[in-house]
Design an enzyme around this catalytic site. Structure first.
Site, mmCIF file in Angstrom:
data_model
loop_
_atom_site.group_PDB
_atom_site.id
_atom_site.type_symbol
_atom_site.label_atom_id
_atom_site.label_comp_id
_atom_site.label_asym_id
_atom_site.label_seq_id
_atom_site.Cartn_x
_atom_site.Cartn_y
_atom_site.Cartn_z
ATOM 1 N N HIS A 255 0.849 -1.194 0.000
ATOM 2 C CA HIS A 255 0.000 0.000 0.000
ATOM 3 C C HIS A 255 0.880 1.238 0.000
ATOM 4 O O HIS A 255 1.817 1.348 0.792
ATOM 5 C CB HIS A 255 -0.926 0.023 1.211
ATOM 6 C CG HIS A 255 -1.982 1.084 1.110
ATOM 7 N ND1 HIS A 255 -1.759 2.390 1.489
ATOM 8 C CD2 HIS A 255 -3.250 1.041 0.642
ATOM 9 C CE1 HIS A 255 -2.854 3.101 1.268
ATOM 10 N NE2 HIS A 255 -3.771 2.301 0.758
ATOM 11 N N GLY B 71 -7.014 3.833 1.439
ATOM 12 C CA GLY B 71 -7.828 3.923 0.236
ATOM 13 C C GLY B 71 -7.112 4.566 -0.929
ATOM 14 O O GLY B 71 -5.890 4.504 -1.051
ATOM 15 N N LEU C 245 -10.495 -3.508 4.291
ATOM 16 C CA LEU C 245 -9.595 -2.837 3.358
ATOM 17 C C LEU C 245 -8.407 -2.202 4.059
ATOM 18 O O LEU C 245 -8.573 -1.396 4.983
ATOM 19 C CB LEU C 245 -10.368 -1.766 2.578
ATOM 20 C CG LEU C 245 -9.570 -0.968 1.545
ATOM 21 C CD1 LEU C 245 -9.078 -1.884 0.428
ATOM 22 C CD2 LEU C 245 -10.416 0.171 0.980
ATOM 23 N N ASP C 246 -7.201 -2.572 3.607
ATOM 24 C CA ASP C 246 -5.945 -1.977 4.071
ATOM 25 C C ASP C 246 -5.774 -2.059 5.586
ATOM 26 O O ASP C 246 -5.163 -1.182 6.205
ATOM 27 C CB ASP C 246 -5.845 -0.501 3.636
ATOM 28 C CG ASP C 246 -5.815 -0.346 2.129
ATOM 29 O OD1 ASP C 246 -5.394 -1.288 1.437
ATOM 30 O OD2 ASP C 246 -6.231 0.727 1.632
ATOM 31 N N ALA C 247 -6.305 -3.130 6.179
ATOM 32 C CA ALA C 247 -6.250 -3.243 7.635
ATOM 33 C C ALA C 247 -5.652 -4.564 8.103
ATOM 34 O O ALA C 247 -5.731 -4.895 9.287
ATOM 35 C CB ALA C 247 -7.654 -3.079 8.226
#
Length: 286
Positions: free
Chosen positions: A195, A204, A230-232
């Site tokens: 990311h 995001g 998401l992205d966690a």
């Protein structure tokens, strides 16, 4: 370059208590096991014990399958869970890509130079932009279009392609698609994402634009395991690079891509070397 001697890598976690290290060491010593690397950690918040140990394969009178069976009994005795990996078994990865090529170029270069010892079994892209460089390295490229009206069918095809290779890691090298929950579950502990932000900040889309608006002095990248949120997912590696007040968004993107490549390569290497132990949403990296 001399190849390192074959090793068995034991990773294990259990509730902490007295005597865990001694029990594992005695188990290996009784078999003649020569420990050449060992690391330990206890999480003070959860009282969970972690260890990673490397044993010379040649020092044991039996192979990896018997070691797995015997160590499984120790794991049950200690009330935990672990696994045994064999450095003699080739590692395989599949890359999922889109249009951005900096991470793919970097990983393929590391593999080609022998810096990263892994077989790239296939590259799957939702665009054709990276087909030429992939095939130039002698690696199969599969184009799977992702029409907005039917992404479910596209993900089913990606799932089938990945399953053919049974990879040790599925690397989202700027894939730019959100995996469905069922794939996140199926690929738990194997799917790695890069990311372009120092998570949990700027989650995001367009994190560099968000960072530019905030006037940050550092931009970063995060390599993490993919989860349904998401992205966690559990974070494997992070790093940052300095930016200044005179840097444009374009400058920040360029610098950010530099750090993305390094962070992804590190995280993937540690995963393939069985150095990452996941507990809940946190990791211990030995």
């Amino acid at each position: 370059m001399t190849q390192p001697e074959r090793r068995y890598v034991i990773t294990f976690g259990c509730p902490d208590r007295t005597g865990i290290v001694a029990r594992i060491a005695q188990f290996l010593a009784d078999a003649g096991g020569w420990i050449v690397e060992a690391a330990y950690h206890t999480d003070p918040d959860t009282s969970w014990f972690f260890t990673r140990q490397e044993v010379l394969a040649s020092s044991l009178p039996y192979g990896v399958e018997e070691l797995r069976a015997r160590f499984a009994e120790i794991a049950v005795e200690l009330g935990g869970e672990g696994k045994v990996a064999d450095t003699g078994e080739p590692r395989r990865i599949v890359l999922l890509v889109s249009k951005e090529g900096h991470c793919v170029y970097d990983l393929l270069g590391r593999v080609a130079s022998g810096e990263l010892e892994v077989e790239v079994s296939a590259v799957i892209g939702n665009h054709n932009d990276l087909a030429a460089v992939t095939e130039g390295h002698g690696i199969p490229f599969h184009h799977v279009p992702f029409p907005r009206e039917d992404k479910q069918a596209a993900f089913a095809e990606v799932r089938s392609l990945v399953a053919r290779h049974d990879p040790h890691a599925i690397v989202l090298a700027k894939f730019m698609q959100i995996l469905p929950t069922e794939l996140c579950r199926e690929w738990t502990g194997r799917a790695l994402n890069i990311h372009h932000s120092f998570l949990p900040s700027f989650v995001g889309a367009k994190p560099y634009h968000q960072a530019y608006q905030r006037g940050v002095k550092l931009v970063g990248a995060t390599c993490h395991y993919v989860t349904a949120e998401l992205d966690a997912g559990p974070i494997v590696e992070q790093d940052v690079i300095r930016v200044g007040h005179g840097d444009s968004i374009r400058d920040m993107v360029r610098k950010g891509r530099d750090i993305e490549k390094v962070v992804l390569a590190r995280g993937l290497r540690w995963h393939l070397e069985n150095r990452v132990l996941v507990h809940g949403n946190k990791t211990v990296v030995f």
